[in-house]
Design a protein around this motif. Structure first.
Motif, short mmCIF file in Angstrom:
data_model
loop_
_atom_site.label_atom_id
_atom_site.label_comp_id
_atom_site.label_asym_id
_atom_site.label_seq_id
_atom_site.Cartn_x
_atom_site.Cartn_y
_atom_site.Cartn_z
N GLU A 108 0.84 -1.21 0.00
CA GLU A 108 0.00 0.00 0.00
C GLU A 108 0.87 1.25 0.00
OE1 GLU A 108 -3.71 2.19 0.11
OE2 GLU A 108 -2.98 0.30 -0.72
N ARG A 134 2.18 1.68 -3.49
CA ARG A 134 1.13 2.18 -4.39
C ARG A 134 0.90 3.67 -4.18
NH1 ARG A 134 -3.84 3.74 -4.41
NH2 ARG A 134 -4.17 3.38 -2.19
N GLU A 182 3.86 5.72 -5.40
CA GLU A 182 3.88 5.83 -6.86
C GLU A 182 2.93 6.93 -7.32
OE1 GLU A 182 3.30 3.13 -10.88
OE2 GLU A 182 3.24 2.15 -8.92
#
Length: 149
Positions: free
Chosen positions: A56, A59, A62
């Motif tokens: 997580e 993610r 990013e």
């Protein structure tokens, strides 16, 4: 011989060598590990963070990296426009700063920030920083244009 690959975050080629991890402002490191223990996940500086939490974080980071890239490109586009304004002002012997326009922009940005649930004071500081840099550019353009008259 090094292994060549592409960094998924930046799209830049990598050589297989990695730089040492750096601690970021959120207390994590650039390699995705925690620089400090995390009581919520039971993690420690040794990296025993739940893999789901790591995924997580990766993610979200990013997304942050993509947004940061977009911000940089948008600011660059803004500066392209303000450079044109600077040349126009210099050609017509207008002052580099326009306090009335700046005040309007600050008020407008504060309203936008409020509507976006962003601290208006932060938005104002950001715009003031940008405006100061724009004025500095305009002053340089005016100097390069030569004496007025």
């Amino acid at each position: 011989m090094t292994n060549s690959d592409t960094d998924a975050t930046t799209g830049h080629a990598t050589t297989g060598h990695t730089a040492p991890a750096r601690t970021t402002t959120d207390g994590t490191t650039t390699d995705g590990t925690s620089a400090v223990g995390d009581a919520a996940t039971g993690g420690s500086a040794t990296g025993d963070v739940d893999p789901a939490v790591r995924a997580e974080l990766a993610r979200l980071r990013e997304s942050i990296d993509n947004i940061d890239a977009a911000v940089v490109h948008m600011v660059a586009e803004r500066f392209k426009c303000t450079q044109q304004v600077g040349h126009l002002k210099a050609a017509h012997h207008l002052p580099p700063a326009d306090p009335s326009r700046e005040a309007q922009q600050i008020a407008r940005l504060r309203r936008l920030a409020e509507n976006a649930n962003l601290d208006p004071a932060f938005a104002e500081k950001l715009l003031n920083f940008i405006i100061a840099e724009v004025i500095r550019h305009h002053e340089r353009i005016a100097e390069d244009a030569g004496p007025r008259g």
